[in-house]
Write a protein that holds these residues in place. Sequence first.
Motif, PDB file in Angstrom:
ATOM      1  N   HIS A   3      32.731  26.348  49.064  1.00 34.12           N
ATOM      2  CA  HIS A   3      31.702  27.127  49.741  1.00 34.12           C
ATOM      3  C   HIS A   3      32.304  28.061  50.786  1.00 34.12           C
ATOM      4  CE1 HIS A   3      32.035  23.549  52.358  1.00 34.12           C
ATOM      5  NE2 HIS A   3      31.694  24.375  53.333  1.00 34.12           N
ATOM      6  N   ILE A   4      31.449  28.923  51.320  1.00 36.07           N
ATOM      7  CA  ILE A   4      31.858  29.841  52.384  1.00 36.07           C
ATOM      8  C   ILE A   4      31.937  29.050  53.680  1.00 36.07           C
ATOM      9  CG2 ILE A   4      31.231  31.874  53.735  1.00 36.07           C
ATOM     10  CD1 ILE A   4      29.713  32.892  51.208  1.00 36.07           C
ATOM     11  N   PHE A   5      33.125  28.976  54.254  1.00 36.37           N
ATOM     12  CA  PHE A   5      33.319  28.275  55.520  1.00 36.37           C
ATOM     13  C   PHE A   5      32.978  29.186  56.690  1.00 36.37           C
ATOM     14  CE2 PHE A   5      35.962  27.208  59.195  1.00 36.37           C
ATOM     15  CZ  PHE A   5      35.554  25.903  59.412  1.00 36.37           C
ATOM     16  N   GLN A   6      33.429  30.461  56.584  1.00 36.08           N
ATOM     17  CA  GLN A   6      33.198  31.400  57.672  1.00 36.08           C
ATOM     18  C   GLN A   6      33.145  32.816  57.136  1.00 36.08           C
ATOM     19  OE1 GLN A   6      34.998  30.413  61.500  1.00 36.08           O
ATOM     20  NE2 GLN A   6      35.866  32.481  61.547  1.00 36.08           N
ATOM     21  N   LEU A   7      32.299  33.649  57.732  1.00 35.67           N
ATOM     22  CA  LEU A   7      32.231  35.087  57.461  1.00 35.67           C
ATOM     23  C   LEU A   7      32.759  35.786  58.692  1.00 35.67           C
ATOM     24  CD1 LEU A   7      28.630  35.115  55.994  1.00 35.67           C
ATOM     25  CD2 LEU A   7      30.741  35.505  54.701  1.00 35.67           C
ATOM     26  N   PRO A  18      33.602  35.603  63.820  1.00 38.91           N
ATOM     27  CA  PRO A  18      32.669  34.933  62.913  1.00 38.91           C
ATOM     28  C   PRO A  18      31.228  35.406  63.070  1.00 38.91           C
ATOM     29  CG  PRO A  18      33.262  33.476  64.705  1.00 38.91           C
ATOM     30  CD  PRO A  18      34.104  34.704  64.852  1.00 38.91           C
ATOM     31  N   MET A  19      30.514  35.321  61.959  1.00 33.17           N
ATOM     32  CA  MET A  19      29.078  35.576  61.950  1.00 33.17           C
ATOM     33  C   MET A  19      28.438  34.595  60.974  1.00 33.17           C
ATOM     34  SD  MET A  19      29.282  39.273  60.028  1.00 33.17           S
ATOM     35  CE  MET A  19      27.562  39.593  60.211  1.00 33.17           C
ATOM     36  N   ARG A  20      27.167  34.366  61.121  1.00 31.50           N
ATOM     37  CA  ARG A  20      26.468  33.352  60.318  1.00 31.50           C
ATOM     38  C   ARG A  20      26.108  33.849  58.924  1.00 31.50           C
ATOM     39  NH1 ARG A  20      24.535  29.099  62.784  1.00 31.50           N
ATOM     40  NH2 ARG A  20      24.403  30.243  64.731  1.00 31.50           N
ATOM     41  N   GLU A  21      25.651  35.105  58.842  1.00 31.85           N
ATOM     42  CA  GLU A  21      25.286  35.668  57.545  1.00 31.85           C
ATOM     43  C   GLU A  21      25.583  37.153  57.545  1.00 31.85           C
ATOM     44  OE1 GLU A  21      20.797  36.424  57.016  1.00 31.85           O
ATOM     45  OE2 GLU A  21      20.930  34.576  58.196  1.00 31.85           O
ATOM     46  N   ALA A  22      25.624  37.731  56.340  1.00 38.24           N
ATOM     47  CA  ALA A  22      25.988  39.141  56.223  1.00 38.24           C
ATOM     48  C   ALA A  22      25.439  39.728  54.933  1.00 38.24           C
ATOM     49  CB  ALA A  22      27.507  39.293  56.243  1.00 38.24           C
ATOM     50  N   CYS A  48      38.261  40.821  51.828  1.00 38.63           N
ATOM     51  CA  CYS A  48      39.501  40.057  51.917  1.00 38.63           C
ATOM     52  C   CYS A  48      39.097  38.593  52.048  1.00 38.63           C
ATOM     53  CB  CYS A  48      40.313  40.506  53.126  1.00 38.63           C
ATOM     54  SG  CYS A  48      41.887  39.629  53.316  1.00 38.63           S
ATOM     55  N   LEU A  49      39.729  37.728  51.251  1.00 37.52           N
ATOM     56  CA  LEU A  49      39.416  36.300  51.256  1.00 37.52           C
ATOM     57  C   LEU A  49      40.673  35.496  51.553  1.00 37.52           C
ATOM     58  CD1 LEU A  49      37.526  37.705  48.929  1.00 37.52           C
ATOM     59  CD2 LEU A  49      36.950  35.359  48.436  1.00 37.52           C
ATOM     60  N   TYR A  50      40.468  34.348  52.208  1.00 39.08           N
ATOM     61  CA  TYR A  50      41.561  33.406  52.427  1.00 39.08           C
ATOM     62  C   TYR A  50      40.980  32.002  52.529  1.00 39.08           C
ATOM     63  CZ  TYR A  50      46.368  32.198  53.659  1.00 39.08           C
ATOM     64  OH  TYR A  50      47.649  31.703  53.650  1.00 39.08           O
ATOM     65  N   ALA A  51      41.805  31.017  52.238  1.00 39.68           N
ATOM     66  CA  ALA A  51      41.377  29.619  52.183  1.00 39.68           C
ATOM     67  C   ALA A  51      41.618  28.893  53.505  1.00 39.68           C
ATOM     68  CB  ALA A  51      42.130  28.895  51.069  1.00 39.68           C
ATOM     69  N   LEU A  52      40.612  28.168  53.952  1.00 41.74           N
ATOM     70  CA  LEU A  52      40.756  27.338  55.148  1.00 41.74           C
ATOM     71  C   LEU A  52      41.909  26.354  54.981  1.00 41.74           C
ATOM     72  CD1 LEU A  52      39.737  26.430  57.929  1.00 41.74           C
ATOM     73  CD2 LEU A  52      38.226  24.827  56.721  1.00 41.74           C
ATOM     74  N   GLU A  53      42.083  25.825  53.789  1.00 43.67           N
ATOM     75  CA  GLU A  53      43.164  24.860  53.552  1.00 43.67           C
ATOM     76  C   GLU A  53      44.529  25.475  53.838  1.00 43.67           C
ATOM     77  OE1 GLU A  53      39.658  23.677  51.006  1.00 43.67           O
ATOM     78  OE2 GLU A  53      40.682  25.559  51.443  1.00 43.67           O
ATOM     79  N   ALA A  57      47.152  24.380  56.839  1.00 40.32           N
ATOM     80  CA  ALA A  57      48.557  24.086  56.530  1.00 40.32           C
ATOM     81  C   ALA A  57      49.488  24.927  57.399  1.00 40.32           C
ATOM     82  CB  ALA A  57      48.833  24.329  55.048  1.00 40.32           C
ATOM     83  N   LEU A  58      49.136  26.196  57.602  1.00 38.03           N
ATOM     84  CA  LEU A  58      49.927  27.050  58.483  1.00 38.03           C
ATOM     85  C   LEU A  58      49.907  26.527  59.912  1.00 38.03           C
ATOM     86  CD1 LEU A  58      48.869  30.535  57.073  1.00 38.03           C
ATOM     87  CD2 LEU A  58      51.160  29.517  56.921  1.00 38.03           C
ATOM     88  N   GLN A  59      48.743  26.038  60.364  1.00 38.62           N
ATOM     89  CA  GLN A  59      48.657  25.439  61.696  1.00 38.62           C
ATOM     90  C   GLN A  59      49.581  24.232  61.799  1.00 38.62           C
ATOM     91  OE1 GLN A  59      44.498  24.588  62.316  1.00 38.62           O
ATOM     92  NE2 GLN A  59      44.058  26.658  63.051  1.00 38.62           N
ATOM     93  N   SER A  60      49.643  23.424  60.738  1.00 44.11           N
ATOM     94  CA  SER A  60      50.498  22.228  60.769  1.00 44.11           C
ATOM     95  C   SER A  60      51.980  22.596  60.829  1.00 44.11           C
ATOM     96  CB  SER A  60      50.204  21.316  59.579  1.00 44.11           C
ATOM     97  OG  SER A  60      50.710  21.867  58.384  1.00 44.11           O
ATOM     98  N   GLU A  61      52.309  23.826  60.424  1.00 47.73           N
ATOM     99  CA  GLU A  61      53.678  24.335  60.550  1.00 47.73           C
ATOM    100  C   GLU A  61      53.944  24.880  61.952  1.00 47.73           C
ATOM    101  OE1 GLU A  61      54.335  27.304  57.531  1.00 47.73           O
ATOM    102  OE2 GLU A  61      53.833  25.925  55.903  1.00 47.73           O
ATOM    103  N   GLY A  62      52.912  24.911  62.786  1.00 41.97           N
ATOM    104  CA  GLY A  62      53.077  25.380  64.162  1.00 41.97           C
ATOM    105  C   GLY A  62      52.605  26.800  64.418  1.00 41.97           C
ATOM    106  N   HIS A  63      51.969  27.420  63.437  1.00 49.68           N
ATOM    107  CA  HIS A  63      51.490  28.794  63.617  1.00 49.68           C
ATOM    108  C   HIS A  63      50.126  28.791  64.321  1.00 49.68           C
ATOM    109  CE1 HIS A  63      54.736  30.142  61.055  1.00 49.68           C
ATOM    110  NE2 HIS A  63      54.348  29.287  60.115  1.00 49.68           N
ATOM    111  N   PRO A  64      49.910  29.680  65.308  1.00 50.47           N
ATOM    112  CA  PRO A  64      48.637  29.732  66.036  1.00 50.47           C
ATOM    113  C   PRO A  64      47.571  30.558  65.316  1.00 50.47           C
ATOM    114  CG  PRO A  64      50.161  31.287  67.014  1.00 50.47           C
ATOM    115  CD  PRO A  64      50.916  30.567  65.910  1.00 50.47           C
ATOM    116  N   VAL A  65      47.380  30.299  64.048  1.00 48.29           N
ATOM    117  CA  VAL A  65      46.442  31.035  63.203  1.00 48.29           C
ATOM    118  C   VAL A  65      45.091  30.315  63.195  1.00 48.29           C
ATOM    119  CG1 VAL A  65      47.189  29.854  61.090  1.00 48.29           C
ATOM    120  CG2 VAL A  65      46.237  32.157  60.943  1.00 48.29           C
ATOM    121  N   PHE A  66      44.026  31.052  62.949  1.00 50.60           N
ATOM    122  CA  PHE A  66      42.674  30.473  62.883  1.00 50.60           C
ATOM    123  C   PHE A  66      41.846  31.345  61.949  1.00 50.60           C
ATOM    124  CE2 PHE A  66      43.115  33.275  66.504  1.00 50.60           C
ATOM    125  CZ  PHE A  66      42.038  34.145  66.381  1.00 50.60           C
ATOM    126  N   PRO A  67      40.711  30.845  61.466  1.00 52.93           N
ATOM    127  CA  PRO A  67      39.880  31.644  60.561  1.00 52.93           C
ATOM    128  C   PRO A  67      39.511  32.998  61.188  1.00 52.93           C
ATOM    129  CG  PRO A  67      39.174  29.375  60.492  1.00 52.93           C
ATOM    130  CD  PRO A  67      40.171  29.482  61.614  1.00 52.93           C
TER     131      PRO A  67
END
Length: 152
Positions: A3-7, A18-22, A48-53, A57-67
């Motif tokens: 499903h869509i985690f974030q827009l 982020p926004m709730r709907e679009a 543009c799409l990207y996976a939360l997973e 995983a990038l965060q677990s490598e120490g990167h300060p990335v977020f949705p």
Amino acid sequence: MAHIFQLNISKGGVPKLPMREAQVNWLGVLGDLQRDTEHHGGPERALCLYALERILALQSEGHPVFPGALGENITTVGLEWDQVTPGRRLRLGDEVVIEITRYTTPCETIAASFHDGRFVRVSQKVHPGWSRVYARVLRPGRVQVGMPIEFV
């Protein structure tokens, strides 16, 4: 279920917020702008799409990335990201249908999302399976957080 985690949208640049709907039209999410229209936007790069997973995983490598930090309009969850390849079609909710057109080419605007500034961590050429993807809109409509995503 995928499903869509974030827009996410911005007035140009990253992070996208982020926004709730679009509403999605042929050129992407209404209200989303790009500063560099030579490399971003247009019908073949409408979304543009990207996976939360991958972000986690990038965060677990120490990167300060977020949705939204990598410029994705749609952050997915539960989608088999390795199956999201050029030519594949996805339905977002009940209305929107998209076709993946290509992998994105990362650039220095997302360097702050990586602890070492090495944004090539999300390059398909350097790290296959870790790239964001661009998509064209085949059928526009409304989307919102939590809507299902499925392969067509």
